[in-house]
Design an enzyme around this catalytic site. Structure first.
Site, PDB file in Angstrom:
ATOM      1  CD  GLU A 160      -2.942  -1.275   2.185  1.00  0.00           C
ATOM      2  OE1 GLU A 160      -2.908  -0.398   3.068  1.00  0.00           O
ATOM      3  OE2 GLU A 160      -3.763  -2.195   2.174  1.00  0.00           O
ATOM      4  CB  SER A 227       0.702 -21.623  -3.184  1.00  0.00           C
ATOM      5  OG  SER A 227       1.531 -21.046  -2.194  1.00  0.00           O
ATOM      6  CG  ASP A 300      -6.542  -4.722   0.279  1.00  0.00           C
ATOM      7  OD1 ASP A 300      -5.675  -4.717   1.162  1.00  0.00           O
ATOM      8  OD2 ASP A 300      -7.059  -3.700  -0.181  1.00  0.00           O
ATOM      9  CG  ASP A 303      -7.377  -1.223   4.177  1.00  0.00           C
ATOM     10  OD1 ASP A 303      -6.752  -1.552   3.154  1.00  0.00           O
ATOM     11  OD2 ASP A 303      -8.610  -1.208   4.243  1.00  0.00           O
TER      12      ASP A 303
END
Length: 747
Positions: A160, A227, A300, A303
């Site tokens: 980020e 993976s 995600d 944050d």
């Protein structure tokens, strides 16, 4: 190794190494087995367990000196130990018959076994002798702490910082071209949501501006997973029942992060697969009925927020006004005998990472609000069909994963799991503003709304961190940083190439090192060369090291030349390292968007030719790369060499199925103009282990790891295992059928 027979408060148990890579634990009860698993984990991995515990608690400086102080300060700021204590208290107070109550009892047994082994240990690990200390006994909190640590590190929150910094230097068109993702179906997925006219939404622009402003306030100048899991249905197998393959990718370290275990109890527990030392159970593996593998979903789930803070009043400004910060005085003991004191702060929606001039940078992740969850995967180890498999994942709140599945009934599928924030719009990959209502989380994505695929018509499932429209379209936004479809496309190609698969064909898929991007892009690139190239006859097989190195350098130099008028060298290098699909995007820019990067479109020929000449010059000085297995003790230099295992690189990159990779790209290496070969930066990331499971009556399971079960630190002790890994040799065992005899076989 001889069989160790133990008596625990929960019954008798035996611990043995069937071979250098498999620890077998057999007991009269499930809890006795977990006692034995804890005993074996300390017997073979005491150093690793204590190191991980110290990392999570911020206590490395006590044994490693002030060089580890920054790590300790960061970990104390995260407050993982407090989260572990909350999770432990929740499980300890739960109904003993509930899954939480059972988990607490299983961890109790595991930790008791750990401490029994510590008490029986006569000779400490070499690392403890080098650092002159003895590990203290383990606590139940330690098991929860290691679970929180593993949850936290399986993320990409630093991206980020990079994304915000990079996006602020680009036009919307440049940003979309540089950070797009190609879906498995071949369509571009924009990095941030766009309106019907292809423009950023106003609140996304606002988030970007806020993020850049936050970085300015904080003085921040700069900021992979991978993976595979494959399940093939019976219509494509020789036996008529499914096959499953899994190979989680992780950093190459010595000892490795995983440990292969077989757990068998008289109460019906039978599970074999990967165990991450620190908490009981099996993470990836199989039982008598089913097999499963886990893959990072690139979600995600964290944050970074910035906001105004007033540390004198211990408060932070949020969308709800000024909110109290919890103050914690920290004291870190150092090896010298001195201590380092500082204060950490946090609140329910973030932990303070740094502050400057009245502004703070906070990290938020789901465990701050709900640290409880299934960390032993006990119900997964006992699943027996698709329904019980899915039910077992509903209590997993930690690292978001895509779980591949196959069973003896013929079912195959994929199911996402874990806590993923639900957002008004997908802007989580930028630094956000605590005071902006558009940036706040709206709970978590419900389990039933997570991506799932069950018995698809094509007869197989394959997930390799890619964006698949059939999985993710019309679902809640989970991420905007996916891997390119290279590995998934190659897996599909190999599956469809053979009409009936067996373990041998699955093994060939798992070990494949062909770069499908190279194969597809070479006709375009070679058409601009005026002289023959060794790449003209290359099919993308990265086992041809010289061709692979030349192609990689060619793409790297192309990236530099295309981006150099817009981005400085540091940003270009970070882009190549942080963005998995960088090669795909650079090729698209070359073909269609050069004018957006301050070139005329007819500059393609010159750019391709100049980059090729530079790559040829660079290759003349590159020695054969190596794959290194690094130890956490790296000083002094002679000790680092003593503890580092290695072998010659044999092909594979981040886009091949066997996806070995370097931490950084070729352009960050020193490249001199003399004739002395330059040692390439080592490859330090790739598959940690591989398993293959046959769900037919045969019940065969093949497995291999690149480090032995024993945590031997010395490079010469690692060598036999690395030689087996290089040769692709797997150990084999037979899993008993639900109603049959145990026909366990050993390699």
């Amino acid at each position: 190794m001889k069989v160790i027979r133990l008596q625990s408060p929960w019954g008798s148990v035996s611990v043995a190494l069937d071979n250098p890579q498999l620890m077998t634990v057999e007991g009269s009860s499930d809890k006795a087995v977990f006692f034995g698993q804890g005993y074996g984990a300390v017997r073979f991995r005491l150093w690793q367990l204590d190191l991980s515990r110290r990392v999570g608690a911020g206590e490395l400086s006590q044994i490693m000196g002030t060089g580890a102080l920054r790590t300790d300060v960061f970990q104390r700021r995260l407050g993982l130990k407090a989260l572990a204590e909350r999770a432990e208290a929740s499980d300890a107070s739960a109904d003993p018959s509930s899954w939480q109550g059972q988990q607490y009892q299983h961890i109790q047994a595991y930790v008791a076994g750990m401490n029994q082994a510590l008490s029986d240990q006569r000779l400490l690990p070499a690392e403890c002798l080098m650092l002159k200390y003895r590990p203290r006994p383990f606590s139940i909190t330690d098991a929860y702490l290691l679970a929180q640590l593993k949850y936290f590190i399986n993320s990409a929150w630093q991206y980020e910082l990079f994304h915000t910094r990079l996006a602020g230097r680009l036009t919307p068109e440049q940003h979309q071209q540089l950070l797009t993702t190609v879906s498995q179906e071949g369509n571009p997925i924009p990095p941030l949501p766009l309106d019907a006219n292809g423009q950023r939404f106003v609140d996304v622009e606002e988030a970007l501006r806020d993020g850049l402003l936050g970085m300015k306030h904080l003085g921040l100048a700069s900021p992979d997973t991978g993976s595979n899991v494959i399940a093939i249905g019976g219509q494509h197998t020789e036996s008529g029942l499914p096959l499953l393959a899994a190979d989680p990718h992780m950093g190459h370290v010595n000892p490795g992060f995983n440990m292969m275990c077989k757990l068998v109890s008289d109460e019906g527990l039978y599970a074999v697969g990967s165990h991450f030392p620190g908490a009981p159970g099996i993470i990836v593996g199989r039982n008598r009925h089913a097999a499963w593998g886990m893959v990072g979903i690139m979600a995600d789930n964290q944050d970074l927020f910035w906001g105004k803070i007033d540390l004198a009043e211990q408060r932070v400004e949020t969308v709800d006004g000024w909110v109290a910060l919890q103050k914690e005085d920290q004291q870190i003991a150092c090896k010298s005998g001195k201590s380092h004191e500082f204060t950490s702060y946090g609140f329910s929606h973030g932990r303070l990472l740094s502050e400057k001039d009245g502004y703070g940078l906070f990290l938020r992740w789901p465990a701050l609000e709900n640290p409880q969850g299934d960390i032993t995967l006990y119900s997964l180890a006992k699943c027996h069909n698709w329904q019980t498999f899915r039910a077992s994942l509903t209590h997993v709140h930690n690292s978001p994963m895509m779980v591949g599945y196959a069973d003896i009934h013929g079912d195959i599928g994929l199911q996402a799991m874990g806590y993923i924030p639900k957002r008004k719009r997908e802007i989580g990959s930028l630094i956000l503003n605590l005071a902006n209502p558009h940036h706040q989380w709206q709970g978590f994505v419900p389990f039933d709304e997570l991506p799932v695929k069950h018995n698809p018509p094509e007869g197989y499932v394959a997930y390799a961190n890619q964006y698949s429209e059939s999985l993710f379209s019309h679902k809640c936004a989970l991420s905007n940083r996916w891997h390119p479809p290279s590995r998934a496309l190659r897996i599909s190609e190999l599956i469809e190439k053979t009409s009936r698969h067996n373990l041998e064909s699955m093994q060939a898929i798992q070990d494949d090192k062909l770069d499908i991007f190279a194969r597809q892009s070479l006709p375009f690139l070679l058409s601009y060369l005026t002289e023959p190239s060794i790449l003209s006859e290359w099919d993308g097989d990265t086992r041809n090291i010289k061709a692979s190195q030349l192609f990689d350098l060619w793409i790297q130099h192309l990236t530099t030349k295309v981006l150099c008028k817009v981005l400085k060298r540091g940003s270009r290098m970070l882009y190549v390292d942080f963005w998995p699909g960088c090669r795909w995007n650079i090729l698209t820019i070359l073909q269609h968007h050069l004018e957006d990067w301050q070139y005329q479109q007819d500059s393609v020929r010159q750019l391709v030719q100049d980059a090729y000449i530079a790559a040829m010059d660079g290759c003349s000085n590159l020695a054969l790369p190596v794959v290194e297995f690094q130890h956490s003790i790296k000083r002094p230099e002679w000790v680092r060499k003593l503890l580092t295992g290695s072998y010659p690189y044999q092909g594979g990159n981040r886009e091949t199925i066997h996806a070995t990779r370097q931490n950084t790209d070729f352009l960050t290496q020193t490249q001199t103009g003399d004739s002395t070969p330059v040692r390439s930066k080592p490859y330090t990331f790739g598959p940690g282990f591989k398993i293959l499971c046959d769900l037919s009556e045969n019940g065969e399971m093949r497995y291999m790891m690149n480090t032995p079960a024993k945590g031997n630190p010395f490079s010469w002790q690692l060598k036999p295992t690395l030689q087996r890994w290089q040769a692709g040799l797997r150990w084999s065992m037979t899993t008993p059928s639900p109603n049959g005899e145990n026909k366990n076989g050993r390699d």
